[in-house]
Design a protein around this motif. Structure first.
Motif, mmCIF file in Angstrom:
data_model
loop_
_atom_site.group_PDB
_atom_site.id
_atom_site.type_symbol
_atom_site.label_atom_id
_atom_site.label_comp_id
_atom_site.label_asym_id
_atom_site.label_seq_id
_atom_site.Cartn_x
_atom_site.Cartn_y
_atom_site.Cartn_z
ATOM 1 N N UNK A 117 0.833 -1.201 0.000
ATOM 2 C CA UNK A 117 0.000 0.000 0.000
ATOM 3 C C UNK A 117 0.870 1.253 0.000
ATOM 4 N N UNK A 118 2.028 1.187 0.627
ATOM 5 C CA UNK A 118 2.936 2.343 0.611
ATOM 6 C C UNK A 118 3.225 2.799 -0.817
ATOM 7 N N UNK A 119 3.516 1.841 -1.711
ATOM 8 C CA UNK A 119 3.879 2.209 -3.083
ATOM 9 C C UNK A 119 2.728 2.903 -3.806
ATOM 10 N N UNK A 120 1.493 2.631 -3.384
ATOM 11 C CA UNK A 120 0.330 3.281 -3.996
ATOM 12 C C UNK A 120 0.119 4.690 -3.448
ATOM 13 N N UNK A 121 0.538 4.906 -2.202
ATOM 14 C CA UNK A 121 0.286 6.187 -1.537
ATOM 15 C C UNK A 121 1.424 7.189 -1.689
ATOM 16 N N UNK A 122 2.628 6.698 -1.993
ATOM 17 C CA UNK A 122 3.774 7.606 -2.027
ATOM 18 C C UNK A 122 3.634 8.708 -3.081
ATOM 19 N N UNK A 123 3.004 8.487 -4.241
ATOM 20 C CA UNK A 123 2.818 9.623 -5.155
ATOM 21 C C UNK A 123 1.950 10.731 -4.563
ATOM 22 N N UNK A 124 0.956 10.362 -3.752
ATOM 23 C CA UNK A 124 0.113 11.363 -3.088
ATOM 24 C C UNK A 124 0.951 12.170 -2.115
ATOM 25 N N UNK A 125 1.732 11.475 -1.286
ATOM 26 C CA UNK A 125 2.566 12.153 -0.294
ATOM 27 C C UNK A 125 3.547 13.106 -0.958
ATOM 28 N N UNK A 126 4.169 12.678 -2.029
ATOM 29 C CA UNK A 126 5.151 13.536 -2.722
ATOM 30 C C UNK A 126 4.482 14.749 -3.367
ATOM 31 N N UNK A 127 3.268 14.561 -3.872
ATOM 32 C CA UNK A 127 2.517 15.688 -4.432
ATOM 33 C C UNK A 127 2.191 16.700 -3.341
ATOM 34 N N UNK A 128 1.791 16.209 -2.173
ATOM 35 C CA UNK A 128 1.481 17.110 -1.062
ATOM 36 C C UNK A 128 2.696 17.937 -0.662
ATOM 37 N N UNK A 129 3.829 17.281 -0.509
ATOM 38 C CA UNK A 129 5.030 17.999 -0.084
ATOM 39 C C UNK A 129 5.470 19.005 -1.150
ATOM 40 N N UNK A 130 5.356 18.619 -2.405
ATOM 41 C CA UNK A 130 5.733 19.528 -3.487
ATOM 42 C C UNK A 130 4.797 20.727 -3.537
ATOM 43 N N UNK A 131 3.499 20.494 -3.338
ATOM 44 C CA UNK A 131 2.521 21.584 -3.366
ATOM 45 C C UNK A 131 2.807 22.621 -2.294
ATOM 46 N N UNK A 132 3.299 22.154 -1.139
ATOM 47 C CA UNK A 132 3.576 23.054 -0.021
ATOM 48 C C UNK A 132 5.025 23.530 -0.007
ATOM 49 N N UNK A 133 5.747 23.226 -1.107
ATOM 50 C CA UNK A 133 7.145 23.649 -1.258
ATOM 51 C C UNK A 133 8.035 23.099 -0.135
ATOM 52 N N UNK A 134 7.738 21.875 0.272
ATOM 53 C CA UNK A 134 8.568 21.162 1.234
ATOM 54 C C UNK A 134 9.569 20.325 0.437
ATOM 55 N N UNK A 135 10.834 20.408 0.794
ATOM 56 C CA UNK A 135 11.890 19.836 -0.030
ATOM 57 C C UNK A 135 11.895 18.309 -0.028
ATOM 58 N N UNK A 136 11.482 17.696 1.052
ATOM 59 C CA UNK A 136 11.558 16.237 1.169
ATOM 60 C C UNK A 136 10.663 15.542 0.151
ATOM 61 N N UNK A 137 11.206 14.529 -0.505
ATOM 62 C CA UNK A 137 10.426 13.634 -1.352
ATOM 63 C C UNK A 137 10.674 12.203 -0.865
ATOM 64 N N UNK A 138 9.625 11.410 -0.804
ATOM 65 C CA UNK A 138 9.719 10.071 -0.241
ATOM 66 C C UNK A 138 10.162 9.063 -1.288
ATOM 67 N N UNK A 139 10.963 8.075 -0.890
ATOM 68 C CA UNK A 139 11.395 7.042 -1.842
ATOM 69 C C UNK A 139 10.211 6.191 -2.291
ATOM 70 N N UNK A 140 10.324 5.595 -3.461
ATOM 71 C CA UNK A 140 9.216 4.830 -4.022
ATOM 72 C C UNK A 140 9.028 3.482 -3.332
ATOM 73 N N UNK A 141 10.092 2.969 -2.717
ATOM 74 C CA UNK A 141 10.024 1.681 -2.040
ATOM 75 C C UNK A 141 9.973 1.870 -0.537
ATOM 76 N N UNK A 142 9.136 1.078 0.130
ATOM 77 C CA UNK A 142 8.991 1.207 1.579
ATOM 78 C C UNK A 142 10.274 0.844 2.315
#
Length: 237
Positions: free
Chosen positions: A84-109
């Protein structure tokens, strides 16, 4: 565990993504079977599976009990967490990018857990919670360290209005310069509730801004309520 993986792959993740962006939560029905729910509840009393038991009243977290699983996790939980992590990580990365937060999460858990380990976060965080009559959980956020994944999931293991009454899942949404909004959800047995750990981006006239959110459980009026919680980051030692 092939059946669970297939069931995860068959979920409409486009719809999940849209609802997460819009609301910060969504319910996916019947991800776990009745038999899987019952097995998880039965194993609640197996001390070999857990690293820590928390009596919520002691810490003023509410009234109830929860147990953190130890590594290695039960196969069903490991399968759910990893896939499920691999399905949710694109959402998390979009959220951080939208808020101009530098961290991006790896694709693998496994890579997220490596980052947690480097930060001293090496304790398993998946947990099972039990509430009896009058039990509840105060509003909170599950962070556990400076490295955290902004989305988590909960599976209801009992049937509302049959095995228990009350015990609704409650969220609050704090909009800047406004009163908090309350959200009450009622997933049924086997459903997967996906929700934000602590915030979601909201689009305004001048771009995206951060909306902080908390979650908890309302008072159980009768019966027993069990849930499985899966948090994707690990906890600090």
């Amino acid at each position: 565990m092939k059946t669970i993986v297939a069931k995860i792959d068959a979920i409409n993740w486009y719809l999940v993504t849209e609802e997460m962006h819009q609301n910060g939560y969504t319910i996916v029905p019947k991800v776990l079977s009745n038999e899987q729910c019952e097995l998880l509840k039965t194993n609640y009393n197996n001390p070999n599976l857990y690293r820590k038991t928390v009596t919520m009243e002691r810490y003023r977290f509410g009234l109830g009990e929860y147990k953190y699983f130890n590594y290695p996790l039960p196969e069903i939980i490991e399968t759910l967490r990893t896939n499920i992590y691999t399905k949710l990580v694109p959402i998390a990365n979009t959220w951080f990018k939208s808020l101009k937060m530098e961290l991006q999460f790896p694709l693998l858990h496994t890579e997220l857990l490596e980052k947690c380990l480097q930060n001293g976060q090496d304790k398993a965080t998946p947990l099972i919670l039990k509430y009896n009559k009058d039990g509840f959980n105060t509003l909170h956020q599950d962070l556990y360290g400076t490295i955290y994944f902004p989305i988590q999931i909960v599976f209801v293991l009992d049937e509302p209005d049959s095995d228990f009454t009350g015990g609704e899942f409650v969220m609050t949404q704090q909009i800047p310069r406004a009163q908090s909004k309350a959200i009450v959800l009622k997933p049924t047995k086997g459903d997967m509730l996906i929700f934000t750990t602590n915030f979601k981006p909201e689009k305004g006239s001048k771009g995206y801004y951060r909306v902080n959110m908390k979650h908890g459980v309302s008072e159980v009026k009768s019966g027993n309520r069990h849930t499985l919680g899966i948090i994707f980051h690990d906890a600090i030692s």
